[in-house]
Design an enzyme around this catalytic site. Structure first.
Site, PDB file in Angstrom:
ATOM      1  N   TRP A 123      13.920   6.708   3.168  1.00  0.00           N
ATOM      2  CA  TRP A 123      14.640   7.957   3.380  1.00  0.00           C
ATOM      3  C   TRP A 123      16.018   8.202   2.481  1.00  0.00           C
ATOM      4  CZ3 TRP A 123      13.629   4.239   6.755  1.00  0.00           C
ATOM      5  CH2 TRP A 123      14.460   3.316   7.152  1.00  0.00           C
ATOM      6  N   GLU A 180      17.525   8.563  10.981  1.00  0.00           N
ATOM      7  CA  GLU A 180      18.826   8.143  11.714  1.00  0.00           C
ATOM      8  C   GLU A 180      18.346   8.364  13.383  1.00  0.00           C
ATOM      9  OE1 GLU A 180      21.567   6.825  11.399  1.00  0.00           O
ATOM     10  OE2 GLU A 180      21.508   6.898   8.917  1.00  0.00           O
ATOM     11  N   GLN A 220      19.678   2.256  18.048  1.00  0.00           N
ATOM     12  CA  GLN A 220      19.132   1.016  18.553  1.00  0.00           C
ATOM     13  C   GLN A 220      17.805   0.234  18.121  1.00  0.00           C
ATOM     14  OE1 GLN A 220      20.508   0.949  22.209  1.00  0.00           O
ATOM     15  NE2 GLN A 220      20.581   2.957  22.780  1.00  0.00           N
ATOM     16  N   THR A 221      17.719   0.237  16.583  1.00  0.00           N
ATOM     17  CA  THR A 221      16.272  -0.148  16.252  1.00  0.00           C
ATOM     18  C   THR A 221      16.897  -0.655  14.774  1.00  0.00           C
ATOM     19  OG1 THR A 221      14.987   1.479  17.484  1.00  0.00           O
ATOM     20  CG2 THR A 221      13.902   0.191  15.670  1.00  0.00           C
ATOM     21  N   LEU A 232       7.569   1.909  19.448  1.00  0.00           N
ATOM     22  CA  LEU A 232       8.714   1.937  18.882  1.00  0.00           C
ATOM     23  C   LEU A 232      10.049   1.871  20.065  1.00  0.00           C
ATOM     24  CD1 LEU A 232      10.445   1.831  16.160  1.00  0.00           C
ATOM     25  CD2 LEU A 232      10.523   4.460  16.235  1.00  0.00           C
ATOM     26  N   TYR A 275      27.332   8.798  16.892  1.00  0.00           N
ATOM     27  CA  TYR A 275      26.753   7.962  15.813  1.00  0.00           C
ATOM     28  C   TYR A 275      25.780   8.859  15.066  1.00  0.00           C
ATOM     29  CZ  TYR A 275      23.736   4.966  13.334  1.00  0.00           C
ATOM     30  OH  TYR A 275      22.889   4.673  12.222  1.00  0.00           O
ATOM     31  N   ASP A 308      28.290   1.698  14.723  1.00  0.00           N
ATOM     32  CA  ASP A 308      27.096   1.256  15.275  1.00  0.00           C
ATOM     33  C   ASP A 308      27.477  -0.366  15.270  1.00  0.00           C
ATOM     34  OD1 ASP A 308      26.556  -0.101  12.812  1.00  0.00           O
ATOM     35  OD2 ASP A 308      24.546   0.459  12.374  1.00  0.00           O
ATOM     36  N   CYS A 338      30.109 -11.655   0.172  1.00  0.00           N
ATOM     37  CA  CYS A 338      30.743 -10.362   0.839  1.00  0.00           C
ATOM     38  C   CYS A 338      31.655 -10.031   0.029  1.00  0.00           C
ATOM     39  CB  CYS A 338      31.333 -11.003   2.174  1.00  0.00           C
ATOM     40  SG  CYS A 338      32.376  -9.751   3.112  1.00  0.00           S
ATOM     41  N   CYS A 351      39.224 -10.115   5.064  1.00  0.00           N
ATOM     42  CA  CYS A 351      38.632 -10.691   6.481  1.00  0.00           C
ATOM     43  C   CYS A 351      39.436 -11.579   6.670  1.00  0.00           C
ATOM     44  CB  CYS A 351      37.117 -11.090   6.108  1.00  0.00           C
ATOM     45  SG  CYS A 351      36.483 -11.491   7.579  1.00  0.00           S
TER      46      CYS A 351
HETATM   47  S1  SF4 Z   1      32.899 -12.788   8.281  1.00  0.00           S
HETATM   48 FE1  SF4 Z   1      34.195 -11.390   6.882  1.00  0.00          FE
HETATM   49  S2  SF4 Z   1      33.730 -12.425   4.944  1.00  0.00           S
HETATM   50 FE2  SF4 Z   1      32.213 -13.026   6.160  1.00  0.00          FE
HETATM   51  S3  SF4 Z   1      30.654 -11.688   5.953  1.00  0.00           S
HETATM   52 FE3  SF4 Z   1      31.706 -10.583   7.652  1.00  0.00          FE
HETATM   53  S4  SF4 Z   1      33.203  -9.459   6.846  1.00  0.00           S
HETATM   54 FE4  SF4 Z   1      32.553 -10.781   4.889  1.00  0.00          FE
END
Ligand code: SF4
Length: 319
Positions: free
Chosen positions: A30, A43, A48-49, A86, A126, A144, A208, A214
């Protein structure tokens, strides 16, 4: 209490996420065409899938109904039989209703106005946000299950994710973090991050792109988030599926037009408590509900099926 957004640099965050997505996004059918119909279809299927489950269904649907006109002309039974397996079948019914409305009321184009989009059957906040941002680049942030998890970890959200007020706060933070310049890619990127990097178990924090933002990573408490109270226990029901044979024909009945598995055909069902499973009781219920008389035999194999809120046990009974 929810943390404040000002603790992170919004532009830097968006750039890190968008650059990562540009280089790493999964190749999905898509995403291959710049047209609203594949986005709309995918979408609805992705509600939920997970992508892996929805993918083969998407391929079947797009082949059978390559555009909104073809889909709008399908019958409900055709759509339901292609959707079989599904789950959440109201999505299939709503997909068809919405396809017909789009053809008759919106010149075969998904409406750009969010109020109109939200009035379409099966289109909630959503789906409307996802479709309008991806197709028309309009600034609506999607939230989501994946996004709840990512946001909970990014901001070390200390509140129960099942609570309405926590979900509202996460929506608010997501609205503020959204890129107004590239909202479609931003939304896809944050969902993709949750699906492939910030996974429920074993988040791949080393890869990440937003690790430096984070809070959970900084505290080494990634698996503590999202904070989630225990799910309410499921209602347990035992259904007796009555396999009634006459020569080579089997008796099927159609379920009611609303509720679980609405309008589906199935073996006649008796709902009874485990302690009541006795031949005589089954026989009298069978006569009372279906007007059928016969000697019943419980068949050994029991089948279990779990829905999000109920746990069903099917006990076949031969008559
Ligand atoms: S916990 Fe934080 S650092 Fe680890 S993948 Fe998720 S957003 Fe990234």
């Amino acid at each position: 209490m929810m943390p404040k957004l000002k603790s992170i640099d919004k532009i830097q965050f968006q750039n890190s996420l968008l650059n990562w997505f540009k280089k790493n996004k999964r190749s999905l059918p898509w995403r291959e065409q710049a047209h609203w119909y594949p986005v709309f279809l995918s979408e609805i299927m992705l509600q939920q899938t997970q992508v892996d489950q929805a993918l083969p269904y998407y391929v079947k649907f797009i082949k059978r109904y390559p555009n909104i006109h073809a889909l709008s002309k399908a019958t409900e039974q055709e759509v339901l039989s292609l959707w079989a397996g599904l789950g959440y079948y109201s999505r299939a019914r709503n997909l068809l209703k919405t396809a017909r409305i789009i053809v008759t009321d919106y010149q075969a184009k998904f409406p750009r106005d969010i109020k109109q989009a939200l009035m379409l059957p099966g289109i909630g906040k959503y789906s409307a946000s996802a479709i309008l941002s991806i197709v028309y680049n309009l600034p609506y942030a999607v939230v989501d299950g994946n996004v709840y998890r990512v946001m909970s970890r990014l901001f070390a959200v200390p509140d129960d994710i099942r609570l309405n007020k926590t979900q509202k706060s996460i929506q608010k933070i997501s609205d503020q973090l959204l890129s107004n310049i590239d909202p479609g890619n931003y939304n896809e990127a944050i969902m993709e991050l949750g699906a492939v990097i910030c996974k429920k178990q074993n988040p791949d924090c080393i890869k990440c792109p937003v690790q430096t933002f984070c809070e959970a990573f900084k505290k080494n408490e990634q698996l503590r988030y999202p904070i989630k109270s225990a799910a309410p226990s499921k209602r347990k029901i035992t259904h007796h599926a009555l396999i009634i044979v006459n020569k080579e024909a089997y008796l099927f009945v159609q379920r009611p037009a609303s509720g679980l598995l609405a309008s589906f055909w199935e073996f006649p069902i008796l709902e009874m408590k485990k302690k009541d499973i006795k031949d005589e009781l089954l026989e009298s219920e069978l006569k009372k509900i279906y007007g059928i008389e016969g000697k019943v035999t419980l068949k050994g194999d029991v089948f279990r099926h779990q829905y999000s809120h109920i746990d069903l046990t099917y006990q076949p009974v031969i008559i």
